[in-house]
Design an enzyme around this catalytic site. Structure first.
Site, PDB file in Angstrom:
ATOM      1  N   GLY A  46       0.838  -1.201   0.000  1.00 27.19           N
ATOM      2  CA  GLY A  46       0.000   0.000   0.000  1.00 27.19           C
ATOM      3  C   GLY A  46       0.871   1.248   0.000  1.00 27.19           C
ATOM      4  O   GLY A  46       1.603   1.488  -0.944  1.00 27.19           O
ATOM      5  N   PHE A  47       0.742   2.050   1.051  1.00 26.40           N
ATOM      6  CA  PHE A  47       1.476   3.321   1.169  1.00 26.40           C
ATOM      7  C   PHE A  47       1.077   4.258   0.027  1.00 26.40           C
ATOM      8  O   PHE A  47       1.932   4.803  -0.675  1.00 26.40           O
ATOM      9  CB  PHE A  47       3.004   3.114   1.195  1.00 26.40           C
ATOM     10  CG  PHE A  47       3.468   2.253   2.339  1.00 26.40           C
ATOM     11  CD1 PHE A  47       3.720   2.809   3.586  1.00 26.40           C
ATOM     12  CD2 PHE A  47       3.637   0.880   2.174  1.00 26.40           C
ATOM     13  CE1 PHE A  47       4.143   2.012   4.650  1.00 26.40           C
ATOM     14  CE2 PHE A  47       4.051   0.080   3.230  1.00 26.40           C
ATOM     15  CZ  PHE A  47       4.309   0.645   4.460  1.00 26.40           C
ATOM     16  N   HIS A  48      -0.203   4.384  -0.181  1.00 26.77           N
ATOM     17  CA  HIS A  48      -0.689   5.316  -1.198  1.00 26.77           C
ATOM     18  C   HIS A  48      -2.161   5.648  -0.918  1.00 26.77           C
ATOM     19  O   HIS A  48      -2.812   5.004  -0.090  1.00 26.77           O
ATOM     20  CB  HIS A  48      -0.533   4.728  -2.608  1.00 26.77           C
ATOM     21  CG  HIS A  48      -1.268   3.444  -2.806  1.00 26.77           C
ATOM     22  ND1 HIS A  48      -0.652   2.228  -2.822  1.00 26.77           N
ATOM     23  CD2 HIS A  48      -2.583   3.200  -2.970  1.00 26.77           C
ATOM     24  CE1 HIS A  48      -1.556   1.283  -2.994  1.00 26.77           C
ATOM     25  NE2 HIS A  48      -2.742   1.845  -3.084  1.00 26.77           N
ATOM     26  N   ALA A  49      -2.647   6.648  -1.632  1.00 24.97           N
ATOM     27  CA  ALA A  49      -4.071   7.000  -1.617  1.00 24.97           C
ATOM     28  C   ALA A  49      -4.500   7.133  -3.072  1.00 24.97           C
ATOM     29  O   ALA A  49      -3.662   7.226  -3.982  1.00 24.97           O
ATOM     30  CB  ALA A  49      -4.292   8.312  -0.869  1.00 24.97           C
ATOM     31  N   ARG A  94      -3.576   4.180   2.669  1.00 20.41           N
ATOM     32  CA  ARG A  94      -3.728   2.827   3.201  1.00 20.41           C
ATOM     33  C   ARG A  94      -2.400   2.089   3.269  1.00 20.41           C
ATOM     34  O   ARG A  94      -1.558   2.232   2.378  1.00 20.41           O
ATOM     35  CB  ARG A  94      -4.752   2.006   2.399  1.00 20.41           C
ATOM     36  CG  ARG A  94      -4.312   1.300   1.139  1.00 20.41           C
ATOM     37  CD  ARG A  94      -4.557   2.037  -0.165  1.00 20.41           C
ATOM     38  NE  ARG A  94      -5.459   3.131  -0.183  1.00 20.41           N
ATOM     39  CZ  ARG A  94      -6.601   3.151  -0.865  1.00 20.41           C
ATOM     40  NH1 ARG A  94      -6.950   2.106  -1.582  1.00 20.41           N
ATOM     41  NH2 ARG A  94      -7.349   4.230  -0.868  1.00 20.41           N
TER      42      ARG A  94
END
Ligand code: T46
Length: 130
Positions: A46-49, A94
């Site tokens: 994840g580590f993104h929107a 997330r």
């Protein structure tokens, strides 16, 4: 926060269980793409929107945790049931972690894959949601 837990109706009989997912019925958007994630390890993902994409995630097998962050608050949601969906709206950062050995995630998405609508930099995300 722009997420919802969706409890799906389970149709069960002596042969087993069945869950049906339909656009604008129990999934709150038109499903344009389905992808799945499996053979995960200890590495978080994840580590993104997303600026435009809406998604529903279902743990078809095993379990994992989603850390959701709207720039002000953080919440951790554990997914461990094929009859529960996690709806994630736009502008939610997330992180997915703590995958069980056999974790299989199915993701329903409101649009085709488009890298340009991802925000992968946390500082940029904070600017967008401010
Ligand atoms: C999300 C979480 C839950 C594609 O080519 N097509 C696709 O449909 C997707 C989803 C990804 N990709 C490529 C992009 C990357 O080169 O596959 C690679 C891995 O994607 P990513 O690092 O974004 O994977 P995750 O697990 O961090 O995130 C994915 C989704 O990308 C994302 O939308 O919300 O699952």
């Amino acid at each position: 926060m722009n997420y919802k837990i969706l409890n799906f109706n389970v149709i069960g009989d002596e042969r087993g269980k069945l869950v049906s997912l339909e656009s604008f019925k129990n999934i709150p958007f038109d499903i344009k793409r389905v992808y799945y994630i499996y053979d995960t390890n200890a590495e978080p993902r994840g580590f993104h929107a997303h600026t435009r994409l809406e998604q529903v995630v279902v743990a078809l097998a095993g379990s994992c945790e989603f850390e959701l962050d709207d720039g002000k608050n953080k919440e951790i949601i554990k997914l461990n049931s094929p009859n529960v969906g996690l709806y994630i709206g736009v502008n939610i950062w997330r992180i997915m972690r703590n995958f069980s050995n056999n974790c299989r995630l199915m993701v329903l998405a409101s649009d085709y894959y488009n890298e340009s609508e991802y925000i992968r930099d946390y500082n940029e995300f904070l600017k967008v949601v401010k």
